[in-house]
Design a protein around this motif. Structure first.
Motif, PDB file in Angstrom:
ATOM      1  N   LEU A   4    -118.066 -72.794  31.766  1.00  0.00           N
ATOM      2  CA  LEU A   4    -118.286 -71.729  32.737  1.00  0.00           C
ATOM      3  C   LEU A   4    -118.161 -70.354  32.086  1.00  0.00           C
ATOM      4  O   LEU A   4    -118.916 -69.424  32.417  1.00  0.00           O
ATOM      5  CB  LEU A   4    -117.302 -71.852  33.885  1.00  0.00           C
ATOM      6  CG  LEU A   4    -117.483 -73.080  34.786  1.00  0.00           C
ATOM      7  CD1 LEU A   4    -116.350 -73.173  35.805  1.00  0.00           C
ATOM      8  CD2 LEU A   4    -118.823 -73.043  35.496  1.00  0.00           C
ATOM      9  N   ALA A   5    -117.226 -70.221  31.160  1.00  0.00           N
ATOM     10  CA  ALA A   5    -117.023 -68.931  30.502  1.00  0.00           C
ATOM     11  C   ALA A   5    -118.164 -68.593  29.546  1.00  0.00           C
ATOM     12  O   ALA A   5    -118.637 -67.447  29.505  1.00  0.00           O
ATOM     13  CB  ALA A   5    -115.690 -68.939  29.754  1.00  0.00           C
ATOM     14  N   GLU A   6    -118.620 -69.588  28.779  1.00  0.00           N
ATOM     15  CA  GLU A   6    -119.600 -69.328  27.731  1.00  0.00           C
ATOM     16  C   GLU A   6    -121.044 -69.533  28.166  1.00  0.00           C
ATOM     17  O   GLU A   6    -121.963 -68.951  27.573  1.00  0.00           O
ATOM     18  CB  GLU A   6    -119.309 -70.230  26.522  1.00  0.00           C
ATOM     19  CG  GLU A   6    -117.944 -69.969  25.887  1.00  0.00           C
ATOM     20  CD  GLU A   6    -117.680 -70.918  24.711  1.00  0.00           C
ATOM     21  OE1 GLU A   6    -118.590 -71.720  24.364  1.00  0.00           O
ATOM     22  OE2 GLU A   6    -116.562 -70.855  24.166  1.00  0.00           O
ATOM     23  N   ALA A  61    -123.793 -66.823  38.673  1.00  0.00           N
ATOM     24  CA  ALA A  61    -122.797 -67.376  37.757  1.00  0.00           C
ATOM     25  C   ALA A  61    -121.390 -67.030  38.214  1.00  0.00           C
ATOM     26  O   ALA A  61    -120.445 -67.812  38.029  1.00  0.00           O
ATOM     27  CB  ALA A  61    -123.041 -66.860  36.344  1.00  0.00           C
ATOM     28  N   GLY A  62    -121.247 -65.852  38.839  1.00  0.00           N
ATOM     29  CA  GLY A  62    -119.925 -65.457  39.332  1.00  0.00           C
ATOM     30  C   GLY A  62    -119.375 -66.412  40.367  1.00  0.00           C
ATOM     31  O   GLY A  62    -118.163 -66.623  40.446  1.00  0.00           O
ATOM     32  N   GLY A 105    -122.070 -69.770  31.742  1.00  0.00           N
ATOM     33  CA  GLY A 105    -122.177 -69.666  33.188  1.00  0.00           C
ATOM     34  C   GLY A 105    -123.569 -69.304  33.667  1.00  0.00           C
ATOM     35  O   GLY A 105    -124.096 -69.901  34.612  1.00  0.00           O
ATOM     36  N   GLU A 106    -124.201 -68.321  33.007  1.00  0.00           N
ATOM     37  CA  GLU A 106    -125.543 -67.901  33.423  1.00  0.00           C
ATOM     38  C   GLU A 106    -126.557 -69.010  33.215  1.00  0.00           C
ATOM     39  O   GLU A 106    -127.441 -69.231  34.058  1.00  0.00           O
ATOM     40  CB  GLU A 106    -125.963 -66.643  32.655  1.00  0.00           C
ATOM     41  CG  GLU A 106    -125.301 -65.360  33.131  1.00  0.00           C
ATOM     42  CD  GLU A 106    -123.830 -65.260  32.738  1.00  0.00           C
ATOM     43  OE1 GLU A 106    -123.396 -66.007  31.824  1.00  0.00           O
ATOM     44  OE2 GLU A 106    -123.104 -64.457  33.357  1.00  0.00           O
ATOM     45  N   GLY A 137    -114.807 -72.411  40.125  1.00  0.00           N
ATOM     46  CA  GLY A 137    -114.308 -73.253  39.045  1.00  0.00           C
ATOM     47  C   GLY A 137    -114.979 -74.607  38.959  1.00  0.00           C
ATOM     48  O   GLY A 137    -114.418 -75.554  38.406  1.00  0.00           O
ATOM     49  N   PRO A 158    -113.828 -75.203  31.949  1.00  0.00           N
ATOM     50  CA  PRO A 158    -113.584 -73.755  31.866  1.00  0.00           C
ATOM     51  C   PRO A 158    -114.358 -73.097  30.727  1.00  0.00           C
ATOM     52  O   PRO A 158    -114.877 -71.980  30.888  1.00  0.00           O
ATOM     53  CB  PRO A 158    -112.067 -73.668  31.654  1.00  0.00           C
ATOM     54  CG  PRO A 158    -111.530 -74.918  32.293  1.00  0.00           C
ATOM     55  CD  PRO A 158    -112.558 -75.966  31.982  1.00  0.00           C
ATOM     56  N   ARG A 159    -114.460 -73.769  29.613  1.00  0.00           N
ATOM     57  CA  ARG A 159    -115.220 -73.228  28.482  1.00  0.00           C
ATOM     58  C   ARG A 159    -116.702 -73.135  28.820  1.00  0.00           C
ATOM     59  O   ARG A 159    -117.356 -72.133  28.522  1.00  0.00           O
ATOM     60  CB  ARG A 159    -115.003 -74.110  27.250  1.00  0.00           C
ATOM     61  CG  ARG A 159    -115.900 -73.785  26.069  1.00  0.00           C
ATOM     62  CD  ARG A 159    -115.707 -74.795  24.950  1.00  0.00           C
ATOM     63  NE  ARG A 159    -116.809 -74.766  24.003  1.00  0.00           N
ATOM     64  CZ  ARG A 159    -116.998 -75.682  23.052  1.00  0.00           C
ATOM     65  NH1 ARG A 159    -116.148 -76.700  22.947  1.00  0.00           N
ATOM     66  NH2 ARG A 159    -118.023 -75.593  22.234  1.00  0.00           N
ATOM     67  N   ARG A 212    -117.937 -69.423  38.509  1.00  0.00           N
ATOM     68  CA  ARG A 212    -116.665 -69.105  37.867  1.00  0.00           C
ATOM     69  C   ARG A 212    -115.561 -68.936  38.903  1.00  0.00           C
ATOM     70  O   ARG A 212    -114.415 -69.333  38.669  1.00  0.00           O
ATOM     71  CB  ARG A 212    -116.822 -67.839  37.021  1.00  0.00           C
ATOM     72  CG  ARG A 212    -117.770 -68.018  35.828  1.00  0.00           C
ATOM     73  CD  ARG A 212    -117.748 -66.806  34.908  1.00  0.00           C
ATOM     74  NE  ARG A 212    -118.604 -67.015  33.738  1.00  0.00           N
ATOM     75  CZ  ARG A 212    -119.748 -66.364  33.515  1.00  0.00           C
ATOM     76  NH1 ARG A 212    -120.177 -65.455  34.393  1.00  0.00           N
ATOM     77  NH2 ARG A 212    -120.464 -66.612  32.441  1.00  0.00           N
ATOM     78  N   ARG A 213    -115.889 -68.357  40.059  1.00  0.00           N
ATOM     79  CA  ARG A 213    -114.873 -68.181  41.093  1.00  0.00           C
ATOM     80  C   ARG A 213    -114.426 -69.516  41.673  1.00  0.00           C
ATOM     81  O   ARG A 213    -113.233 -69.752  41.901  1.00  0.00           O
ATOM     82  CB  ARG A 213    -115.413 -67.279  42.206  1.00  0.00           C
ATOM     83  CG  ARG A 213    -114.412 -67.029  43.335  1.00  0.00           C
ATOM     84  CD  ARG A 213    -114.780 -65.788  44.130  1.00  0.00           C
ATOM     85  NE  ARG A 213    -116.080 -65.926  44.773  1.00  0.00           N
ATOM     86  CZ  ARG A 213    -116.282 -66.516  45.949  1.00  0.00           C
ATOM     87  NH1 ARG A 213    -115.274 -67.085  46.589  1.00  0.00           N
ATOM     88  NH2 ARG A 213    -117.489 -66.562  46.477  1.00  0.00           N
TER      89      ARG A 213
END
Length: 421
Positions: free
Chosen positions: A213-215, A228-229, A217-218, A235, A210-211, A232-233
């Motif tokens: 993907l959040a930090e 990237a979305g 992702g791009e 996971g 999760p970290r 994240r969607r």
């Protein structure tokens, strides 16, 4: 300790030699035999390998030979990295599907099936020679399509494990983003060869996906060719090959407007072979990093060391399912973390796979079973059936048109195809 490499004239081989040099303490090789029918390439690559070892002070000797029997005799492990038909056949694999509006790729879709049809019979013949000349040797298969080829080897009773560099590549990329040594990371890698997702990334036992993907992702999504979305969607971090499924039409459009990857690689190989011919070149050229197969040598050394050293270590490999994924047949070949010992590889338990991923895995696994039947027994109808079962094709008119194109383009490699008009 002797290692034999079938397809030793490949431009990949110096990548392996570089790994053997850097990881000599883990894998104390004394003899490396390169086996290849292409005498010119074998000579260039063999000389390059000798210079690299000498420059690094590595004691291993290098033998280059066209003799499979003699080359594998006495080997503890045999690595397969061959390409039947060379880059010319790959170029056909990557272009003929585009005529039908389907993705052109050497391991996925119709191109991947063409490669399997050419490759499986050749690999099985090689494996029979290994069984006679080096019956105790492990076969480490890096030849694509790895899952189908590995299943063919296992079904025929060979001591074989499939290997791909996708998982180790992700491990190294995640480690770089996190600023930690790769050895501190373990991956929740699941799927089939070239159809995998990273569902977790454990750093010292704690899931940091999760970290990531959040930090980042791009940064992760860019090389994968998806937004990237989407990562994240979902996971997860999918392998690059999922782009052929998640963005099929976009990929086809792109492929129609630029040279094939085979054409790019052919140019790269010409340049690499010129470098290998230069007696002043004693280390792996930087250009080789663009050839593909990054960290291939590290993965190979780790696997061979685990098999021969009985180290009871966890590696991501292609192995029998054996119930690890309950929605697949037990004899299917999957790509997951497995415990590797001198007795082989056993998959670790896998958390239940989400329906979005499990459905695609089951679909492609069914195609792979049909693809192997076509590779073993031939027949245009078997080819069409396998294509009809592939989720990227799945229409009867496309499957028949693609089967006709595939058979016509590969008659020189498929004895059974020569009887079809």
């Amino acid at each position: 300790m002797k290692l034999a490499i079938v397809g030793g004239g490949s431009t990949y081989t110096p990548e392996l030699i570089d790994g053997f040099i850097r990881l000599r303490d883990a894998l104390p090789l004394t003899e490396i035999t390169l086996i290849d029918p292409d005498a010119e390439r074998l000579g260039l690559v063999g000389d390059m390998a000798r210079r690299m070892l000498a420059h690094a002070g590595h004691p291993a000797t290098v033998e280059a030979t066209a003799s499979l029997d003699g080359g594998v005799a006495g080997a503890q492990a045999v690595l397969l990295q061959l390409r039947v038909g060379g880059q010319a056949a790959r170029n056909v694999d990557e272009t003929f599907p585009l005529e039908c509006g389907c993705v052109g790729q050497e391991t996925t879709g119709a191109g991947g099936l063409a490669k399997a049809l050419r490759t499986v019979p050749v690999v099985l013949d090689i494996a029979e020679t290994i069984r006679r000349s080096a019956p105790e040797a492990w076969i480490v298969n890096f030849t694509n399509p790895v899952g189908i080829v590995t299943k063919a080897l296992l079904d025929a009773g060979h001591r074989a494990i499939g290997l791909c560099n996708v998982a180790i590549g992700f491990q190294r990329r995640f480690a770089a983003l996190l600023g930690v040594p790769p050895t501190r990371l373990t991956l929740g890698h699941v799927g089939l060869n070239h159809l995998t997702w990273e569902r977790s990334v454990h750093l010292d036992g704690r899931d940091v996906l999760p970290r990531l993907l959040a930090e980042h992702g791009e940064q992760l999504a860019g090389p994968l060719g998806v937004p990237a979305g989407l990562l994240r969607r979902l996971g997860v971090v999918p392998s690059y090959y999922l782009r052929f499924f998640y963005a099929h039409d976009l990929v086809v459009e792109e492929q129609r407007t630029k040279p094939s990857r085979a054409a790019e690689v052919a140019e790269m190989e010409s340049a690499l072979l010129e470098m290998y011919a230069d007696p002043s070149v004693t280390t792996k050229p930087e250009l080789l990093d663009q050839r593909g197969g990054a960290y291939y040598s590290e993965a190979a050394v780790a696997l061979i060391t685990s098999l021969l050293g009985d180290r009871d270590e966890v590696q991501v490999v292609n192995v029998r399912n054996g119930g690890a994924l309950p929605f697949l047949a037990d004899d299917a070949v999957i790509e997951v973390p497995a415990t590797v010992t001198a007795g082989g590889a056993v998959p670790l338990p896998v958390d239940p796979v989400e329906p979005m991923f499990a459905g695609l895995i089951a679909h492609v696994s069914a195609y792979e079973a049909l693809a192997l039947e076509a590779a073993l027994h031939g027949g245009a109808d078997r080819v069409a059936d396998a294509l009809l079962a592939h989720p990227l094709i799945g229409q009867y008119h496309l499957s028949r048109d693609l089967a006709d194109l595939l058979v016509d383009a590969n008659r020189g490699h498929l004895p059974w195809a020569r009887v079809y008009g």
